[in-house]
Write a protein that holds these residues in place. Structure first.
Motif, PDB file in Angstrom:
ATOM      1  N   MET A   1      18.715  23.879  61.773  1.00  0.00           N
ATOM      2  CA  MET A   1      19.613  22.863  61.202  1.00  0.00           C
ATOM      3  C   MET A   1      20.108  23.325  59.844  1.00  0.00           C
ATOM      4  SD  MET A   1      19.834  20.241  63.297  1.00  0.00           S
ATOM      5  CE  MET A   1      20.273  18.863  62.272  1.00  0.00           C
ATOM      6  N   PRO A   2      21.402  23.236  59.575  1.00  0.00           N
ATOM      7  CA  PRO A   2      21.913  23.636  58.267  1.00  0.00           C
ATOM      8  C   PRO A   2      21.481  22.655  57.186  1.00  0.00           C
ATOM      9  CG  PRO A   2      23.629  22.624  59.566  1.00  0.00           C
ATOM     10  CD  PRO A   2      22.464  22.780  60.487  1.00  0.00           C
ATOM     11  N   ALA A   3      21.466  23.129  55.935  1.00  0.00           N
ATOM     12  CA  ALA A   3      21.121  22.251  54.829  1.00  0.00           C
ATOM     13  C   ALA A   3      22.107  21.103  54.735  1.00  0.00           C
ATOM     14  CB  ALA A   3      21.101  23.044  53.526  1.00  0.00           C
ATOM     15  N   HIS A   4      23.376  21.398  54.929  1.00  0.00           N
ATOM     16  CA  HIS A   4      24.406  20.364  54.954  1.00  0.00           C
ATOM     17  C   HIS A   4      25.670  20.950  55.552  1.00  0.00           C
ATOM     18  CE1 HIS A   4      25.268  22.541  51.192  1.00  0.00           C
ATOM     19  NE2 HIS A   4      26.516  22.231  51.438  1.00  0.00           N
ATOM     20  N   PRO A   5      26.444  20.118  56.238  1.00  0.00           N
ATOM     21  CA  PRO A   5      27.746  20.601  56.722  1.00  0.00           C
ATOM     22  C   PRO A   5      28.698  20.801  55.556  1.00  0.00           C
ATOM     23  CG  PRO A   5      27.502  18.262  57.175  1.00  0.00           C
ATOM     24  CD  PRO A   5      26.174  18.726  56.644  1.00  0.00           C
ATOM     25  N   ALA A   6      29.732  21.585  55.781  1.00  0.00           N
ATOM     26  CA  ALA A   6      30.636  21.977  54.699  1.00  0.00           C
ATOM     27  C   ALA A   6      31.657  20.887  54.388  1.00  0.00           C
ATOM     28  CB  ALA A   6      31.353  23.263  55.068  1.00  0.00           C
ATOM     29  N   ARG A   7      32.111  20.888  53.121  1.00  0.00           N
ATOM     30  CA  ARG A   7      33.205  20.042  52.670  1.00  0.00           C
ATOM     31  C   ARG A   7      34.384  20.944  52.314  1.00  0.00           C
ATOM     32  NH1 ARG A   7      35.395  17.774  47.794  1.00  0.00           N
ATOM     33  NH2 ARG A   7      36.024  15.583  48.083  1.00  0.00           N
ATOM     34  N   VAL A   8      35.583  20.585  52.791  1.00  0.00           N
ATOM     35  CA  VAL A   8      36.787  21.384  52.568  1.00  0.00           C
ATOM     36  C   VAL A   8      37.732  20.602  51.668  1.00  0.00           C
ATOM     37  CG1 VAL A   8      38.830  22.387  53.663  1.00  0.00           C
ATOM     38  CG2 VAL A   8      36.585  22.602  54.764  1.00  0.00           C
ATOM     39  N   CYS A   9      38.311  21.285  50.694  1.00  0.00           N
ATOM     40  CA  CYS A   9      39.256  20.627  49.794  1.00  0.00           C
ATOM     41  C   CYS A   9      40.419  21.577  49.484  1.00  0.00           C
ATOM     42  CB  CYS A   9      38.566  20.219  48.495  1.00  0.00           C
ATOM     43  SG  CYS A   9      39.642  19.337  47.343  1.00  0.00           S
ATOM     44  N   ALA A  10      41.649  21.125  49.735  1.00  0.00           N
ATOM     45  CA  ALA A  10      42.862  21.877  49.384  1.00  0.00           C
ATOM     46  C   ALA A  10      43.676  21.047  48.414  1.00  0.00           C
ATOM     47  CB  ALA A  10      43.681  22.173  50.638  1.00  0.00           C
ATOM     48  N   ARG A  11      44.131  21.689  47.330  1.00  0.00           N
ATOM     49  CA  ARG A  11      44.940  21.010  46.334  1.00  0.00           C
ATOM     50  C   ARG A  11      46.196  21.835  46.062  1.00  0.00           C
ATOM     51  NH1 ARG A  11      42.908  17.424  47.885  1.00  0.00           N
ATOM     52  NH2 ARG A  11      41.407  15.969  46.974  1.00  0.00           N
ATOM     53  N   ASP A  12      47.353  21.311  46.517  1.00  0.00           N
ATOM     54  CA  ASP A  12      48.636  21.999  46.358  1.00  0.00           C
ATOM     55  C   ASP A  12      48.535  23.458  46.805  1.00  0.00           C
ATOM     56  OD1 ASP A  12      50.048  19.807  45.281  1.00  0.00           O
ATOM     57  OD2 ASP A  12      49.086  20.143  43.333  1.00  0.00           O
ATOM     58  N   TRP A  13      47.807  23.671  47.895  1.00  0.00           N
ATOM     59  CA  TRP A  13      47.529  25.045  48.336  1.00  0.00           C
ATOM     60  C   TRP A  13      48.660  25.560  49.229  1.00  0.00           C
ATOM     61  CZ3 TRP A  13      46.740  27.520  53.083  1.00  0.00           C
ATOM     62  CH2 TRP A  13      46.256  28.842  52.982  1.00  0.00           C
ATOM     63  N   GLY A  14      48.938  26.845  49.090  1.00  0.00           N
ATOM     64  CA  GLY A  14      49.920  27.492  49.955  1.00  0.00           C
ATOM     65  C   GLY A  14      49.669  28.979  50.040  1.00  0.00           C
ATOM     66  N   TRP A  15      50.236  29.596  51.065  1.00  0.00           N
ATOM     67  CA  TRP A  15      50.076  31.032  51.279  1.00  0.00           C
ATOM     68  C   TRP A  15      51.374  31.618  51.823  1.00  0.00           C
ATOM     69  CZ3 TRP A  15      46.674  34.863  50.268  1.00  0.00           C
ATOM     70  CH2 TRP A  15      46.849  36.071  50.950  1.00  0.00           C
ATOM     71  N   ARG A  16      51.767  32.733  51.221  1.00  0.00           N
ATOM     72  CA  ARG A  16      52.930  33.484  51.699  1.00  0.00           C
ATOM     73  C   ARG A  16      52.488  34.892  52.031  1.00  0.00           C
ATOM     74  NH1 ARG A  16      56.437  37.099  49.640  1.00  0.00           N
ATOM     75  NH2 ARG A  16      55.515  36.920  47.552  1.00  0.00           N
ATOM     76  N   HIS A  17      52.728  35.310  53.285  1.00  0.00           N
ATOM     77  CA  HIS A  17      52.374  36.665  53.708  1.00  0.00           C
ATOM     78  C   HIS A  17      53.237  37.684  52.973  1.00  0.00           C
ATOM     79  CE1 HIS A  17      49.679  35.496  56.970  1.00  0.00           C
ATOM     80  NE2 HIS A  17      50.564  34.583  57.338  1.00  0.00           N
ATOM     81  N   ALA A  18      52.651  38.814  52.653  1.00  0.00           N
ATOM     82  CA  ALA A  18      53.400  39.889  52.000  1.00  0.00           C
ATOM     83  C   ALA A  18      54.606  40.269  52.854  1.00  0.00           C
ATOM     84  CB  ALA A  18      52.499  41.104  51.780  1.00  0.00           C
ATOM     85  N   GLY A  19      55.750  40.428  52.213  1.00  0.00           N
ATOM     86  CA  GLY A  19      56.966  40.797  52.919  1.00  0.00           C
ATOM     87  C   GLY A  19      57.746  39.626  53.472  1.00  0.00           C
ATOM     88  N   ARG A  20      57.209  38.407  53.377  1.00  0.00           N
ATOM     89  CA  ARG A  20      57.911  37.220  53.852  1.00  0.00           C
ATOM     90  C   ARG A  20      58.613  36.520  52.696  1.00  0.00           C
ATOM     91  NH1 ARG A  20      55.690  34.483  58.410  1.00  0.00           N
ATOM     92  NH2 ARG A  20      54.690  35.998  59.775  1.00  0.00           N
ATOM     93  N   LYS A  21      59.766  35.940  52.951  1.00  0.00           N
ATOM     94  CA  LYS A  21      60.470  35.165  51.936  1.00  0.00           C
ATOM     95  C   LYS A  21      59.860  33.774  51.795  1.00  0.00           C
ATOM     96  CE  LYS A  21      64.973  37.471  52.377  1.00  0.00           C
ATOM     97  NZ  LYS A  21      66.412  37.278  52.701  1.00  0.00           N
ATOM     98  N   LEU A  25      52.606  28.168  54.672  1.00  0.00           N
ATOM     99  CA  LEU A  25      52.193  26.797  54.433  1.00  0.00           C
ATOM    100  C   LEU A  25      52.242  26.577  52.931  1.00  0.00           C
ATOM    101  CD1 LEU A  25      51.092  24.235  55.871  1.00  0.00           C
ATOM    102  CD2 LEU A  25      48.797  25.113  55.461  1.00  0.00           C
ATOM    103  N   SER A  26      52.729  25.416  52.488  1.00  0.00           N
ATOM    104  CA  SER A  26      52.803  25.169  51.048  1.00  0.00           C
ATOM    105  C   SER A  26      52.574  23.697  50.758  1.00  0.00           C
ATOM    106  CB  SER A  26      54.156  25.610  50.489  1.00  0.00           C
ATOM    107  OG  SER A  26      55.213  24.829  51.029  1.00  0.00           O
ATOM    108  N   GLY A  27      52.123  23.418  49.532  1.00  0.00           N
ATOM    109  CA  GLY A  27      51.930  22.042  49.089  1.00  0.00           C
ATOM    110  C   GLY A  27      50.888  21.279  49.867  1.00  0.00           C
ATOM    111  N   LEU A  28      49.847  21.967  50.355  1.00  0.00           N
ATOM    112  CA  LEU A  28      48.840  21.296  51.182  1.00  0.00           C
ATOM    113  C   LEU A  28      47.815  20.579  50.306  1.00  0.00           C
ATOM    114  CD1 LEU A  28      47.601  20.769  53.988  1.00  0.00           C
ATOM    115  CD2 LEU A  28      46.237  22.852  53.662  1.00  0.00           C
ATOM    116  N   ASN A  29      47.672  19.286  50.536  1.00  0.00           N
ATOM    117  CA  ASN A  29      46.628  18.477  49.901  1.00  0.00           C
ATOM    118  C   ASN A  29      45.802  17.833  51.007  1.00  0.00           C
ATOM    119  OD1 ASN A  29      47.136  18.396  46.822  1.00  0.00           O
ATOM    120  ND2 ASN A  29      49.168  18.054  47.703  1.00  0.00           N
ATOM    121  N   LEU A  30      44.560  18.237  51.101  1.00  0.00           N
ATOM    122  CA  LEU A  30      43.733  17.820  52.235  1.00  0.00           C
ATOM    123  C   LEU A  30      42.263  17.890  51.859  1.00  0.00           C
ATOM    124  CD1 LEU A  30      43.510  17.168  55.338  1.00  0.00           C
ATOM    125  CD2 LEU A  30      43.405  19.655  55.692  1.00  0.00           C
TER     126      LEU A  30
END
Length: 489
Positions: A1-21, A25-30
C-alpha cells in the motif's frame, strides 16, 4: 500500500514542443485531489497526451520544448516522482524493453531495488490482473499489439504507482481485452488507492470507474469539469460536436454508392501465416479483395489479424497457401505481390502499420507526405497538390512543419494513413486505422475512405472498431483465437 496517493496541481501551465509555433496546451489550471479517478477528454490534438507525459516527467528539458506556469505532484516537479508514477503510452512497443515477458514486467521493480522474491510476486500478480496468461519466458516480440498493451500495463502495475496515467489503454484491444484491462485497473485502484488520470476518446468503458470528467482545449485549458453524469448531461451535445465520443451522440456517416461486381484485385488460397514461420497460426484463409469494396478483418487479440494483413499486402511470405494479384491490379508485373519492388507496390498496395511511428522517415509532416509521390517521380507541382489536399482533409495543415514524432497518437495515425493515400494505391491495407481518433476526425477518415471506395479503390482493414465495421465494411473476415479456419461473413 502506498503512503498516500498523489495530488496533482497545474497553475497556468502550458507546453510548446520545440519547432512548433503553437502550444500543445496552454493556460491549464487544474487540481486533482489524492485518490481521485479522472477521465481526461478533448478532441484529437487537445494536449491530453502532452499533459500525461509532463506528469510522468518525460517531456525533457528546454531543448525539447518550452514550459510556462507550474505543474506539480505533491508540491514537487513531476521528475522528482519517477518510480512512483506509472505511464502507459499509446504505443506499447515504446515501453517493452526486454525480450521475455517475465523479465519485462520485472524491469521496473528491479530498478527500484526490490528483493527478488517481491519482484517475482509482483510479476505474477500483475500479469494475472491484466489477463495475460502466458509463460514468463514467452518472447515479447511474438506478442500481438493488444497483448503488448496488456504487458505494458502489467509492467506499470508492478511498480505499485501512486499516480497511474493511462493514455488510450484499450485502443488496440478486442472487446474482451477492453473489459480485462478496465477490470485490472479497477482492481489495482482498489488495492492501492492510487490517483488515476485516463485519456480515452470513447468514454463509455470508463464512466463507471471514474468519479470526474475533465475536458481540455489546447487554447482554453479546462472547458468542462465535474461528475461524469453531470458533464455528459449538461454538455453532451456540445462535447460531441467538438469530437468527444459521448454516449448517445455517435456519428452516423453516410455510405456512398459502391460498384458491386467490379474487378477482383487480390485473392488468397488456403492461406496460413506467421511472423516467425516456426509457429504458423493454423488458419486456412480464402478471401477476395474487390475494387470498390471494403473487407474488415476482426477477431480476438493474438488471432493473427495484423500478420494476415501484412501477408496479403505482400510484406510477409506465406507459410502455406498463396496470395495472388489479379491482372486488374498486377498490370503485367506478376501475380505474387511479395516479388514486387517497393516502387511497384506504391500504386498497387499501400499499407498502414499498427504502430504509426514504424513508417515515418522525415523530420516534418509535409515532407512525410511527399515521400511516396517523390518516389513515383511526380512533378513538384503534383506532389504539392496531393500533399496540401491530404493536409486539409485530415486536419493536419496546422502541423505541416511539425516533426511527426511529436504528434499526438491520433495525429500520428492520421498522418500514417495520409502517407499511404499520397501514392494513391489501388488497395489500401489498414491496421487499426481509427486508433486515437475523436468523433470528428473519425467521421472525416471514414468519409475519405468511402470516397476512395466509390472511386474504385479497395480497403482491407484490421480493426476492433465495431462502428467502423458497421459504417464501411462490405465483408467481414472473423479470425478465431485458436488454430482453424477464418470464416467470412
Amino acid at each position: 500500500m502506498p503512503a498516500h496517493p498523489a495530488r496533482v496541481c497545474a497553475r497556468d501551465w502550458g507546453w510548446r514542443h520545440a519547432g512548433r509555433k503553437g502550444f500543445a496546451l496552454s493556460g491549464l489550471n487544474l487540481t486533482i485531489e489524492p485518490g481521485q479517478r479522472v477521465l481526461l477528454l478533448g478532441r484529437s490534438g487537445a494536449g491530453k497526451s502532452t499533459l500525461l507525459h509532463a506528469l510522468a516527467g518525460v517531456l525533457g528539458g528546454a531543448d525539447e520544448g518550452e514550459q510556462h506556469g507550474r505543474l506539480l505532484i505533491d508540491d514537487e516537479p513531476p521528475a522528482a516522482h519517477r518510480g512512483r508514477t506509472g505511464l502507459l503510452l499509446q504505443d506499447p512497443d515504446a515501453q517493452i524493453v526486454l525480450s521475455r515477458v517475465g523479465d519485462d514486467v520485472a524491469f521496473g521493480p528491479e530498478n527500484l531495488g526490490l528483493p527478488r522474491d517481491e519482484i517475482w510476486r509482483r510479476v505474477a500478480d500483475s500479469l494475472r490482473r491484466v489477463g495475460l496468461d502466458i509463460p514468463l519466458d514467452h518472447p515479447t516480440s511474438a506478442l500481438s499489439g493488444g497483448q503488448k498493451q496488456r504487458l505494458a500495463l502489467a509492467g506499470i502495475l508492478a511498480l505499485h504507482p501512486h499516480l497511474l496515467l493511462l493514455d488510450e489503454p484499450t485502443a488496440n484491444l478486442d472487446p474482451a481485452g477492453v473489459l480485462e484491462v478496465r477490470d485490472a485497473v479497477a482492481a489495482a485502484l482498489e488495492a492501492t488507492g492510487a490517483t488515476l488520470v485516463v485519456v480515452e476518446h470513447r468514454v463509455q468503458v470508463w464512466l463507471d470507474l471514474v468519479d470526474r470528467v475533465v475536458v481540455l482545449d489546447p487554447d482554453a485549458g479546462v472547458v468542462a469539469d465535474g461528475p461524469p453524469e453531470q458533464v455528459i448531461a449538461a454538455q453532451g451535445a456540445e462535447l460531441a460536436a467538438a469530437g468527444v465520443w459521448v454516449p448517445g451522440h455517435h456519428p452516423s456517416p453516410v455510405r456512398g454508392a459502391r460498384n458491386v461486381g467490379a474487378d477482383t484485385l487480390l485473392t488468397t488460397d488456403r492461406l496460413d501465416v506467421s511472423r516467425s514461420r516456426a509457429n504458423p497460426l493454423g488458419h486456412q484463409v480464402d478471401l477476395t479483395v474487390e475494387a470498390g469494396r471494403a473487407l474488415a478483418i476482426t477477431g480476438p487479440n493474438g488471432a493473427g489479424k495484423s500478420t494476415l494483413a501484412l501477408t496479403v499486402a505482400g510484406l510477409l511470405r506465406p507459410v502455406r497457401g498463396a496470395v495472388r494479384a489479379a491482372d486488374a491490379l498486377a498490370q503485367g508485373i506478376g501475380t505474387d505481390p511479395l516479388r514486387w519492388r517497393s516502387r511497384e507496390l506504391l500504386t498497387r498496395i499501400g499499407t498502414v502499420f499498427q504502430e504509426p511511428e514504424h513508417q515515418f522517415l522525415t523530420p516534418t509532416v509535409r515532407e512525410e507526405l511527399a515521400v511516396g509521390p517523390r518516389a513515383l517521380k511526380l512533378s513538384e507541382r503534383d506532389i504539392a497538390a496531393r500533399t496540401e489536399e491530404l493536409l486539409d482533409r485530415l486536419r493536419l495543415s496546422g502541423l505541416a512543419g511539425a516533426n511527426p514524432f511529436t504528434l499526438s497518437g491520433g495525429e500520428k495515425r492520421r498522418l500514417s494513413v495520409a502517407t499511404v493515400l499520397a501514392s494513391r494505391p489501388r488497395v489500401l491495407v489498414l491496421d487499426e486505422p481509427t486508433f486515437g481518433q475523436d468523433g470528428r476526425t473519425w467521421t472525416e477518415l471514414v468519409a475519405l475512405l468511402e470516397s476512395l471506395l466509390s472511386d474504385g479503390h479497395a480497403v482491407v482493414a484490421v480493426t476492433h472498431d465495431e462502428p467502423f465495421v458497421d459504417a464501411l465494411a462490405d465483408t467481414v473476415l472473423q479470425l478465431p483465437a485458436y488454430a482453424g479456419s477464418g470464416a467470412a461473413r
